[in-house]
Design a protein around this motif. Structure first.
Motif, mmCIF file in Angstrom:
data_model
loop_
_atom_site.group_PDB
_atom_site.id
_atom_site.type_symbol
_atom_site.label_atom_id
_atom_site.label_comp_id
_atom_site.label_asym_id
_atom_site.label_seq_id
_atom_site.Cartn_x
_atom_site.Cartn_y
_atom_site.Cartn_z
ATOM 1 N N ALA A 98 -16.062 -79.613 -51.335
ATOM 2 C CA ALA A 98 -15.537 -80.741 -52.033
ATOM 3 C C ALA A 98 -16.006 -80.855 -53.469
ATOM 4 C CB ALA A 98 -15.937 -81.929 -51.233
ATOM 5 N N SER A 99 -14.957 -81.493 -54.305
ATOM 6 C CA SER A 99 -15.076 -81.373 -55.830
ATOM 7 C C SER A 99 -13.995 -82.400 -56.255
ATOM 8 C CB SER A 99 -15.124 -80.179 -56.491
ATOM 9 O OG SER A 99 -13.880 -79.658 -56.379
ATOM 10 N N PRO A 100 -14.275 -83.018 -57.324
ATOM 11 C CA PRO A 100 -13.403 -83.695 -57.997
ATOM 12 C C PRO A 100 -11.980 -83.025 -58.313
ATOM 13 C CG PRO A 100 -15.192 -84.016 -59.316
ATOM 14 C CD PRO A 100 -15.544 -83.118 -58.323
ATOM 15 N N TYR A 101 -12.087 -81.679 -58.225
ATOM 16 C CA TYR A 101 -10.890 -80.699 -58.287
ATOM 17 C C TYR A 101 -10.054 -80.556 -57.015
ATOM 18 C CZ TYR A 101 -7.702 -76.940 -60.058
ATOM 19 O OH TYR A 101 -6.524 -76.335 -60.236
ATOM 20 N N THR A 102 -10.851 -80.283 -55.981
ATOM 21 C CA THR A 102 -10.253 -79.976 -54.660
ATOM 22 C C THR A 102 -9.826 -81.335 -53.750
ATOM 23 O OG1 THR A 102 -12.412 -79.870 -53.609
ATOM 24 C CG2 THR A 102 -11.270 -77.954 -54.341
ATOM 25 N N LEU A 103 -10.297 -82.572 -54.105
ATOM 26 C CA LEU A 103 -10.132 -83.611 -53.779
ATOM 27 C C LEU A 103 -9.022 -84.490 -54.509
ATOM 28 C CD1 LEU A 103 -13.277 -85.093 -52.631
ATOM 29 C CD2 LEU A 103 -11.795 -84.015 -51.392
ATOM 30 N N GLY A 104 -8.270 -83.947 -55.757
ATOM 31 C CA GLY A 104 -7.362 -84.373 -56.404
ATOM 32 C C GLY A 104 -7.685 -85.351 -57.269
ATOM 33 N N ILE A 105 -8.898 -85.470 -57.527
ATOM 34 C CA ILE A 105 -9.326 -86.393 -58.607
ATOM 35 C C ILE A 105 -8.862 -85.898 -59.999
ATOM 36 C CG2 ILE A 105 -11.419 -87.753 -59.863
ATOM 37 C CD1 ILE A 105 -12.676 -87.675 -57.020
ATOM 38 N N THR A 106 -9.099 -84.603 -60.201
ATOM 39 C CA THR A 106 -9.080 -84.198 -61.367
ATOM 40 C C THR A 106 -7.273 -83.968 -61.653
ATOM 41 O OG1 THR A 106 -10.722 -82.439 -61.337
ATOM 42 C CG2 THR A 106 -9.050 -81.773 -62.891
ATOM 43 N N ASN A 107 -6.555 -83.777 -60.675
ATOM 44 C CA ASN A 107 -5.016 -83.873 -61.342
ATOM 45 C C ASN A 107 -4.605 -85.208 -61.319
ATOM 46 O OD1 ASN A 107 -4.362 -81.170 -61.195
ATOM 47 N ND2 ASN A 107 -3.724 -81.059 -59.215
ATOM 48 N N ALA A 108 -5.165 -86.347 -60.550
ATOM 49 C CA ALA A 108 -4.691 -87.678 -60.809
ATOM 50 C C ALA A 108 -5.314 -88.070 -62.226
ATOM 51 C CB ALA A 108 -5.640 -88.677 -59.974
ATOM 52 N N ALA A 109 -6.365 -87.711 -62.477
ATOM 53 C CA ALA A 109 -6.666 -87.905 -64.122
ATOM 54 C C ALA A 109 -5.655 -87.251 -65.157
ATOM 55 C CB ALA A 109 -8.131 -87.322 -64.405
ATOM 56 N N THR A 110 -5.387 -86.063 -64.750
ATOM 57 C CA THR A 110 -4.640 -85.187 -65.396
ATOM 58 C C THR A 110 -3.097 -86.014 -65.633
ATOM 59 O OG1 THR A 110 -5.494 -83.137 -65.065
ATOM 60 C CG2 THR A 110 -3.090 -82.978 -65.832
ATOM 61 N N PHE A 111 -2.644 -86.698 -64.476
ATOM 62 C CA PHE A 111 -1.326 -87.290 -64.458
ATOM 63 C C PHE A 111 -1.482 -88.713 -65.491
ATOM 64 C CE2 PHE A 111 0.924 -90.921 -62.373
ATOM 65 C CZ PHE A 111 2.240 -90.304 -62.902
ATOM 66 N N GLY A 112 -2.635 -89.405 -65.308
ATOM 67 C CA GLY A 112 -2.893 -90.404 -65.924
ATOM 68 C C GLY A 112 -2.859 -90.192 -67.559
ATOM 69 N N ALA A 113 -3.452 -89.024 -68.026
ATOM 70 C CA ALA A 113 -3.450 -88.657 -69.215
ATOM 71 C C ALA A 113 -2.151 -88.229 -69.985
ATOM 72 C CB ALA A 113 -4.565 -87.584 -69.557
ATOM 73 N N ALA A 114 -0.939 -87.615 -68.950
ATOM 74 C CA ALA A 114 0.324 -87.207 -69.129
ATOM 75 C C ALA A 114 1.045 -88.508 -69.535
ATOM 76 C CB ALA A 114 0.702 -86.366 -68.044
ATOM 77 N N ASN A 118 3.670 -92.371 -73.678
ATOM 78 C CA ASN A 118 3.069 -93.494 -74.404
ATOM 79 C C ASN A 118 2.832 -94.702 -73.480
ATOM 80 O OD1 ASN A 118 1.790 -94.019 -76.893
ATOM 81 N ND2 ASN A 118 3.461 -95.295 -77.565
ATOM 82 N N MET A 119 2.723 -94.724 -72.201
ATOM 83 C CA MET A 119 2.415 -95.770 -71.477
ATOM 84 C C MET A 119 1.022 -96.151 -71.320
ATOM 85 S SD MET A 119 3.550 -96.044 -67.509
ATOM 86 C CE MET A 119 5.376 -95.919 -67.986
ATOM 87 N N ASN A 120 0.663 -97.410 -71.486
ATOM 88 C CA ASN A 120 -0.708 -97.828 -71.417
ATOM 89 C C ASN A 120 -0.901 -98.754 -70.124
ATOM 90 O OD1 ASN A 120 -3.353 -98.765 -72.005
ATOM 91 N ND2 ASN A 120 -2.797 -99.043 -74.215
ATOM 92 N N VAL A 121 -1.713 -98.341 -69.169
ATOM 93 C CA VAL A 121 -1.852 -98.944 -68.103
ATOM 94 C C VAL A 121 -2.323 -100.298 -68.026
ATOM 95 C CG1 VAL A 121 -2.594 -98.747 -65.500
ATOM 96 C CG2 VAL A 121 -1.747 -96.592 -66.607
ATOM 97 N N VAL A 122 -3.278 -100.235 -68.788
ATOM 98 C CA VAL A 122 -4.123 -101.710 -68.827
ATOM 99 C C VAL A 122 -4.217 -102.376 -70.244
ATOM 100 C CG1 VAL A 122 -5.433 -101.409 -66.798
ATOM 101 C CG2 VAL A 122 -6.299 -100.546 -68.981
ATOM 102 N N LYS A 123 -3.030 -101.808 -71.028
ATOM 103 C CA LYS A 123 -3.022 -102.399 -72.516
ATOM 104 C C LYS A 123 -4.416 -102.191 -73.368
ATOM 105 C CE LYS A 123 1.009 -104.130 -71.206
ATOM 106 N NZ LYS A 123 2.153 -103.383 -71.674
ATOM 107 N N ALA A 124 -4.914 -101.030 -72.897
ATOM 108 C CA ALA A 124 -6.119 -100.770 -73.831
ATOM 109 C C ALA A 124 -5.714 -100.543 -75.382
ATOM 110 C CB ALA A 124 -6.924 -99.729 -73.280
ATOM 111 N N SER A 125 -6.683 -100.373 -76.234
ATOM 112 C CA SER A 125 -6.360 -100.120 -77.513
ATOM 113 C C SER A 125 -5.780 -98.398 -77.616
ATOM 114 C CB SER A 125 -7.453 -100.146 -78.419
ATOM 115 O OG SER A 125 -8.700 -99.211 -78.062
ATOM 116 N N GLU A 126 -4.727 -98.375 -78.511
ATOM 117 C CA GLU A 126 -4.207 -96.872 -78.423
ATOM 118 C C GLU A 126 -5.278 -95.637 -78.450
ATOM 119 O OE1 GLU A 126 -0.822 -94.476 -81.157
ATOM 120 O OE2 GLU A 126 -1.237 -96.634 -81.237
ATOM 121 N N PRO A 127 -6.497 -95.521 -79.142
ATOM 122 C CA PRO A 127 -7.275 -94.672 -79.046
ATOM 123 C C PRO A 127 -7.968 -94.236 -77.801
ATOM 124 C CG PRO A 127 -7.685 -95.711 -81.149
ATOM 125 C CD PRO A 127 -6.837 -96.445 -80.489
#
Length: 352
Positions: A105-121, A127-136
């Motif tokens: 088990a790891s963040p990669y094999t459990l899908g956590i890394t790809n989920a984080a990648t999707f959020g970054a994408a 240019n979608m901001n999920v929780v209206k955080a500052s742009e940086p």
């Protein structure tokens, strides 16, 4: 009878002290190796800079031409970022394996890394901001939230009746495909410039490292390490089944929630700044476990150091395989990690 008991206690104490000394010596050797790798990563580059010039540039801020700028603003933060990211991924893999009691088990094999990648994408392409955080902070925030979502889904699945260890891994594989497909959809609709940025970023690269990015990752790694280490005995107890852990006074639900939250944070800050890096979270804890077992007092720091070692070695390799070209570090860690991962899988099959 009393003398025999005392003799046994003395022998056991000597064996324990010898074991502690071996583990401390191993940690010292790894730290020395990490220091050497940091220097090597600073040394290797397109511009020829001697070791003496590197030391002078770092400590005295002096040097010929652009030496000081190259060493202090480019090579040094990249070398240190490799250590910080590797340590974070090693720690995350260590604790995910602990709460799931599964060595693959790891963040990669459990899908956590790809989920984080999707959020970054979503931030990079839409240019979608999920929780209206500052742009940086938009990409970082998106990565963290989707990493947390994947972690919560894995945890919720693990609570289902009949969800065994293999079932959890398979569920993680399904999440991997899901978020990977979603990321590919975003890449398909992206314009050429955003697509190039996303593909380059997704392969993992340290080339855009800055001191600010390093300080953020380093701070998160240090805070998470402190929290994990302060709960080391609880995490060690989690290697038992939940009933035995609770009998020792461990709130297993709270410990799992803590691990999920901190591992998501470690994964998110790594992914959003340097891209997806796989297998480090698997191989570093697995190797550490062979040396020190499940005792978190040693398992956790050794996993962190081995993770830092793997990423640092990969960074060295990425710069010397093709002269004048720096390969994406995610590709190098995959080339190193896949054979070790397969070894773990086949070894696990033999023990069944």
């Amino acid at each position: 009878m009393i003398k025999t008991q005392q003799l046994e206690n003395n022998v056991n104490r000597e064996l324990y002290n010898a074991m502690i000394k071996r583990r401390v010596a191993l940690s010292a050797v790894l730290l020395a190796a990490l220091f050497a790798l940091v220097i090597l990563n600073i040394f290797i580059g397109s511009s020829d800079i001697t070791l003496k010039e590197i030391i002078i540039a770092i400590f005295l801020k002096e040097g010929k031409g652009h030496t000081v700028m190259i060493v202090n603003q480019i090579r040094l933060p990249m070398a240190l970022m490799a250590v910080a990211v590797g340590a974070g991924l090693g720690m995350g893999g260590c604790e995910i394996q602990t709460i799931l009691r599964n060595p693959i088990a790891s963040p990669y094999t459990l899908g956590i890394t790809n989920a984080a990648t999707f959020g970054a994408a979503m931030g990079l392409i839409l240019n979608m901001n999920v929780v209206k955080a500052s742009e940086p902070l938009m990409v970082t925030t998106n990565s963290f939230l989707f990493a947390l979502l994947a972690s919560v889904l894995v945890y919720a699945f693990s609570l289902r009746p009949g969800a065994g260890k293999n079932g959890i891994i398979l569920f993680g594989v399904a999440l991997n495909f899901l978020f990977n497909a979603a990321t590919m959809i975003l890449q398909y609709i992206a314009n050429d410039e955003d697509l190039k940025s996303m593909v380059f970023w997704n392969m993992g690269s340290l080339l855009k490292t800055t001191w600010t990015k390093f300080y953020i990752v380093f701070s998160v790694v240090v805070v998470c390490f402190i929290v994990f280490y302060l709960n080391s005995w609880k995490l060690t107890a989690m290697t038992l089944d939940d009933t035995k852990a609770r009998s020792l006074g461990v709130d297993t639900q709270k410990v799992r929630q803590m691990v999920i939250l901190l591992t998501s944070l470690l994964t998110a800050v790594s992914v959003c700044f340097i891209g997806a890096i796989g297998f480090v979270g698997i191989i570093a804890p697995h190797i550490a476990r062979q040396f020190v077992g499940e005792d978190q007092r040693f398992f956790l720091p050794l996993s962190a150091m081995l993770g830092a070692f793997v990423v640092s070695v990969s960074f060295v390799v990425s710069k010397i395989v093709i002269p004048g070209v720096v390969l994406p570090i995610g590709l190098v860690t995959a080339m190193i990690g896949v054979p070790i991962f397969l070894f773990i899988v086949f070894r696990k099959m033999r023990t069944l």
